[in-house]
Design a protein around this motif. Structure first.
Motif, PDB file in Angstrom:
ATOM      1  N   LEU A   9       0.827  -1.204   0.000  1.00 30.16           N
ATOM      2  CA  LEU A   9       0.000   0.000   0.000  1.00 30.16           C
ATOM      3  C   LEU A   9       0.861   1.254   0.000  1.00 30.16           C
ATOM      4  CD1 LEU A   9      -2.897  -0.957   2.458  1.00 30.16           C
ATOM      5  CD2 LEU A   9      -2.998  -0.723  -0.019  1.00 30.16           C
ATOM      6  N   LEU A  10       1.956   1.220   0.738  1.00 28.97           N
ATOM      7  CA  LEU A  10       2.877   2.357   0.738  1.00 28.97           C
ATOM      8  C   LEU A  10       3.477   2.558  -0.645  1.00 28.97           C
ATOM      9  CD1 LEU A  10       4.365   4.539   2.364  1.00 28.97           C
ATOM     10  CD2 LEU A  10       6.122   2.845   2.882  1.00 28.97           C
ATOM     11  N   TYR A  11       3.834   1.466  -1.285  1.00 30.54           N
ATOM     12  CA  TYR A  11       4.398   1.550  -2.638  1.00 30.54           C
ATOM     13  C   TYR A  11       3.351   2.067  -3.626  1.00 30.54           C
ATOM     14  CZ  TYR A  11       6.839   0.121  -6.875  1.00 30.54           C
ATOM     15  OH  TYR A  11       7.458   0.103  -8.107  1.00 30.54           O
ATOM     16  N   VAL A  12       2.101   1.587  -3.499  1.00 33.16           N
ATOM     17  CA  VAL A  12       1.024   2.054  -4.384  1.00 33.16           C
ATOM     18  C   VAL A  12       0.805   3.553  -4.195  1.00 33.16           C
ATOM     19  CG1 VAL A  12      -1.466   1.937  -4.804  1.00 33.16           C
ATOM     20  CG2 VAL A  12      -0.144  -0.154  -4.590  1.00 33.16           C
ATOM     21  N   ALA A  13       0.793   3.991  -2.939  1.00 30.49           N
ATOM     22  CA  ALA A  13       0.609   5.417  -2.671  1.00 30.49           C
ATOM     23  C   ALA A  13       1.737   6.239  -3.283  1.00 30.49           C
ATOM     24  CB  ALA A  13       0.536   5.657  -1.159  1.00 30.49           C
ATOM     25  N   SER A  16       1.388   6.216  -7.088  1.00 27.12           N
ATOM     26  CA  SER A  16       0.239   7.026  -7.519  1.00 27.12           C
ATOM     27  C   SER A  16       0.563   8.513  -7.459  1.00 27.12           C
ATOM     28  CB  SER A  16      -0.977   6.709  -6.645  1.00 27.12           C
ATOM     29  OG  SER A  16      -1.315   5.353  -6.737  1.00 27.12           O
ATOM     30  N   ILE A  17       1.152   8.941  -6.339  1.00 27.63           N
ATOM     31  CA  ILE A  17       1.491  10.361  -6.188  1.00 27.63           C
ATOM     32  C   ILE A  17       2.560  10.769  -7.196  1.00 27.63           C
ATOM     33  CG2 ILE A  17       2.507  12.065  -4.629  1.00 27.63           C
ATOM     34  CD1 ILE A  17       1.230  10.502  -2.316  1.00 27.63           C
ATOM     35  N   ALA A  18       3.622   9.937  -7.308  1.00 23.50           N
ATOM     36  CA  ALA A  18       4.699  10.251  -8.246  1.00 23.50           C
ATOM     37  C   ALA A  18       4.186  10.251  -9.682  1.00 23.50           C
ATOM     38  CB  ALA A  18       5.839   9.235  -8.083  1.00 23.50           C
ATOM     39  N   GLY A  19       3.334   9.262 -10.017  1.00 23.89           N
ATOM     40  CA  GLY A  19       2.788   9.187 -11.376  1.00 23.89           C
ATOM     41  C   GLY A  19       1.902  10.384 -11.692  1.00 23.89           C
ATOM     42  N   TYR A  20       1.050  10.770 -10.726  1.00 23.16           N
ATOM     43  CA  TYR A  20       0.161  11.914 -10.952  1.00 23.16           C
ATOM     44  C   TYR A  20       0.956  13.203 -11.152  1.00 23.16           C
ATOM     45  CZ  TYR A  20      -3.148  15.663 -10.006  1.00 23.16           C
ATOM     46  OH  TYR A  20      -3.880  16.813 -10.101  1.00 23.16           O
ATOM     47  N   VAL A  21       1.931  13.412 -10.271  1.00 21.63           N
ATOM     48  CA  VAL A  21       2.743  14.637 -10.371  1.00 21.63           C
ATOM     49  C   VAL A  21       3.496  14.667 -11.691  1.00 21.63           C
ATOM     50  CG1 VAL A  21       4.703  15.885  -9.386  1.00 21.63           C
ATOM     51  CG2 VAL A  21       2.955  14.929  -7.881  1.00 21.63           C
ATOM     52  N   LEU A  22       4.092  13.543 -12.075  1.00 25.58           N
ATOM     53  CA  LEU A  22       4.875  13.492 -13.308  1.00 25.58           C
ATOM     54  C   LEU A  22       4.001  13.700 -14.533  1.00 25.58           C
ATOM     55  CD1 LEU A  22       7.577  12.975 -14.709  1.00 25.58           C
ATOM     56  CD2 LEU A  22       7.055  10.531 -14.658  1.00 25.58           C
ATOM     57  N   VAL A  23       2.894  12.939 -14.605  1.00 23.75           N
ATOM     58  CA  VAL A  23       2.006  13.045 -15.772  1.00 23.75           C
ATOM     59  C   VAL A  23       1.402  14.436 -15.861  1.00 23.75           C
ATOM     60  CG1 VAL A  23      -0.136  12.204 -16.794  1.00 23.75           C
ATOM     61  CG2 VAL A  23       1.506  10.580 -15.842  1.00 23.75           C
ATOM     62  N   ASN A  24       0.966  14.984 -14.720  1.00 25.92           N
ATOM     63  CA  ASN A  24       0.371  16.312 -14.729  1.00 25.92           C
ATOM     64  C   ASN A  24       1.383  17.369 -15.171  1.00 25.92           C
ATOM     65  OD1 ASN A  24      -2.015  17.961 -14.033  1.00 25.92           O
ATOM     66  ND2 ASN A  24      -0.640  18.852 -12.511  1.00 25.92           N
ATOM     67  N   SER A  25       2.626  17.214 -14.717  1.00 27.70           N
ATOM     68  CA  SER A  25       3.667  18.173 -15.106  1.00 27.70           C
ATOM     69  C   SER A  25       3.942  18.104 -16.598  1.00 27.70           C
ATOM     70  CB  SER A  25       4.962  17.894 -14.328  1.00 27.70           C
ATOM     71  OG  SER A  25       4.744  18.044 -12.938  1.00 27.70           O
ATOM     72  N   VAL A  26       4.039  16.885 -17.110  1.00 28.78           N
ATOM     73  CA  VAL A  26       4.319  16.725 -18.546  1.00 28.78           C
ATOM     74  C   VAL A  26       3.159  17.230 -19.390  1.00 28.78           C
ATOM     75  CG1 VAL A  26       4.791  15.048 -20.370  1.00 28.78           C
ATOM     76  CG2 VAL A  26       5.902  14.808 -18.137  1.00 28.78           C
ATOM     77  N   ILE A 185      -0.699   9.639 -21.652  1.00 27.69           N
ATOM     78  CA  ILE A 185      -1.506   9.001 -20.605  1.00 27.69           C
ATOM     79  C   ILE A 185      -1.422   7.484 -20.713  1.00 27.69           C
ATOM     80  CG2 ILE A 185      -3.871   8.643 -19.801  1.00 27.69           C
ATOM     81  CD1 ILE A 185      -4.444  11.556 -20.503  1.00 27.69           C
ATOM     82  N   LEU A 186      -1.503   6.959 -21.962  1.00 25.68           N
ATOM     83  CA  LEU A 186      -1.422   5.513 -22.151  1.00 25.68           C
ATOM     84  C   LEU A 186      -0.070   4.974 -21.680  1.00 25.68           C
ATOM     85  CD1 LEU A 186      -2.528   2.848 -23.216  1.00 25.68           C
ATOM     86  CD2 LEU A 186      -1.683   3.469 -25.495  1.00 25.68           C
ATOM     87  N   VAL A 191       3.443   2.353 -17.666  1.00 25.98           N
ATOM     88  CA  VAL A 191       4.606   2.426 -16.777  1.00 25.98           C
ATOM     89  C   VAL A 191       4.192   2.233 -15.322  1.00 25.98           C
ATOM     90  CG1 VAL A 191       6.381   3.968 -15.877  1.00 25.98           C
ATOM     91  CG2 VAL A 191       5.990   3.831 -18.331  1.00 25.98           C
ATOM     92  N   ILE A 192       3.088   2.882 -14.926  1.00 28.35           N
ATOM     93  CA  ILE A 192       2.622   2.744 -13.543  1.00 28.35           C
ATOM     94  C   ILE A 192       2.183   1.312 -13.266  1.00 28.35           C
ATOM     95  CG2 ILE A 192       0.804   3.435 -11.931  1.00 28.35           C
ATOM     96  CD1 ILE A 192       0.936   6.233 -13.166  1.00 28.35           C
TER      97      ILE A 192
END
Length: 476
Positions: A9-13, A16-26, A185-186, A191-192
């Motif tokens: 769960l810690l890894y998923v969190a 998720s946070i890293a993926g959201y921040v990265l995708v949103n930034s890109v 996004i795909l 990757v996630i």
């Protein structure tokens, strides 16, 4: 919640946070990047047109039919282009030219000729020798869209005589933006997903390693002798931890083992020593030859009992310290039992017992032949001790896919209920019905240890008109 669930769960969190921040930034960078690229292309185009249009503007020939036809044909061209999966079928540039005062003297869209554009940034800044650019909102097919305008100065001998502006509607970039956004996004989802899968595998691997150590520690705490999980635990640090646990177990078990054996040996030897000492003191008194012989026989009997006890204790101590079998070879238990029965033939005949051996076919297991012989001999000795004269002893086997169960039954008195749970307890013994004497109480404990070393178990219980002892042995 288990450790594995917490780690995952810690890894998923984190993912998720890293993926959201990265995708949103890109995603936030895609639109500016494409517009910057488009702007750079418009700058090149505007400056190229500025060179082409210098002479026509200088000589007032911008309204010539030939030039007008060229730009008209350009705007009406049907394009056949597929750019990164997006079909482009028409041009989208608008070009207009102003004089040095900012008056429009040419417009490819033919909508602004004669108008004053001197206040528009693309014209205003360009005529002053600066970088001229602006973005305005216009309507295309009923939908508003921002339009990017880039100006370039038209010069003659270092003097600005006019400006040319090239525009491109931003809505023409939307298909590329959408394409890039969907692709990003795909790929991000893939990757996630791969990251989560790797995280799941890592969590499974780590918890499997820790679970092996946990099982080892729990087995040690329950008094078992589990094999050290080195080799199964692949992490170097966890291997070191396993080795440390094993060293600690050996040290603690060794101290407790010695203490326990000293206490039990002192307790068990006390009775025969007392009997010997008493008989010795009595022998010093006047007595008949018959009485003297009786006390000498008592001393001999008690000495023999102590000798047997010490021998059994040494055998038991040796086997209890083994983590596994030191010798492992193919053993035909049918043949082994036959040899043991033949060795007790005289005793069987003397007691008028009927022994039925149902092990007629070869039955091969992997084990230590010496230990198996000792264990089987102990079981037969017990059966002979408790089987009354004229009784029946039967031996049969039941083979499974991974184990063989050998069962020895004898008629005679059943085991009292209070003694059933203590039969394999060290030094616990029941009086023999024929002699009334007890054994060392180490035989069944030894058999149990041998069964455990052969990945099996010992079971002793009552049956109709007697007792059954079953020893289970692993085939492999």
């Amino acid at each position: 919640m288990s450790l594995s669930a917490r780690i995952f769960l810690l890894y998923v969190a984190f993912m998720s946070i890293a993926g959201y921040v990265l995708v949103n930034s890109v995603l936030n960078e895609i639109k500016p990047a494409i517009r910057q690229t488009t702007e750079e292309t418009l700058v090149d185009t505007a400056n190229l047109l500025a060179e082409i249009l210098r002479e026509p503007l200088k000589t007032n020939r911008l309204s010539d039919v030939a030039l007008t036809d060229i730009f008209s044909a350009y705007g009406q061209r049907t394009l056949v282009a597929n750019i990164w999966g997006v079909d482009k079928t028409s041009t989208s540039h608008r070009i207009y030219v102003t004089d040095a005062a900012g008056q429009v003297v040419f417009d490819s869209a033919d909508v602004a000729v004669g108008q004053d554009y001197s206040r528009w940034n693309d014209v205003y800044l360009t005529l002053r020798g600066q970088y001229g650019a602006r973005s305005s909102t216009e309507v295309f097919n009923g939908e508003p869209s921002s339009v990017m305008y880039i100006g370039a100065p038209i010069t003659d001998q270092g003097k600005i005589i006019g400006a040319v502006s090239v525009s491109k509607p931003n809505h023409t970039l939307e298909p590329f933006l959408e394409k890039a956004r969907n692709r990003l996004i795909l790929q991000s989802v893939l990757v996630i997903a791969i990251g989560l899968l790797l995280g799941l595998l890592f969590t499974w691997w780590l918890t499997r390693e820790l679970r092996r150590l946990q099982q080892y520690a729990l087995a040690v705490a329950q008094g078992q002798r589990p094999a050290l999980p080195i080799g199964k635990v692949t992490s170097g640090e966890l291997n070191e931890l396993a080795t440390a646990l094993e060293s600690m177990r050996v040290e603690l078990e060794g101290k407790a083992y010695v203490e326990r054996y000293v206490q039990t040996l002192a307790h068990e030897v006390k009775c025969p020593l007392t009997a010997i000492r008493a008989a010795t003191e009595l022998l010093q008194s006047p007595m008949t030859a018959e009485e003297r012989q009786r006390f000498i026989d008592n001393i001999d009997s008690e000495s023999l009992r102590m000798q047997q006890m010490l021998e059994r204790l040494l055998d038991l101590a040796k086997i209890e310290q083994q983590q596994g079998l030191n010798t492992r070879k193919a053993v035909d238990v049918s043949e082994l039992w036959q040899a043991i029965i033949e060795g007790q033939a005289a005793r069987i005949v003397q007691a008028k017992l009927q022994l039925s051996n149902h092990l007629t076919d070869p039955l091969v297991v992997q084990g230590d032949p010496f230990l198996l012989r000792q264990a089987f001999t102990n079981l037969l000795d017990n059966a002979l001790d408790f089987c009354p004269e004229g009784g029946v002893i039967e031996l049969y086997a039941q083979a499974g896919p991974a184990t063989v169960t050998l069962t020895l039954t004898n008629t005679g008195p059943q085991i009292p209920a209070f003694a059933l749970a203590r039969l394999t307890e060290r030094f616990y013994s029941l009086a023999r019905p024929i002699t009334g004497k007890k054994s060392t109480g180490l035989g069944l404990n030894f058999v149990q240890e041998v069964a455990v070393l052969h990945a099996g178990a010992l079971q002793v219980g009552n049956i109709d008109k007697g007792v059954a002892a079953s020893i289970q042995i692993s085939i492999h």
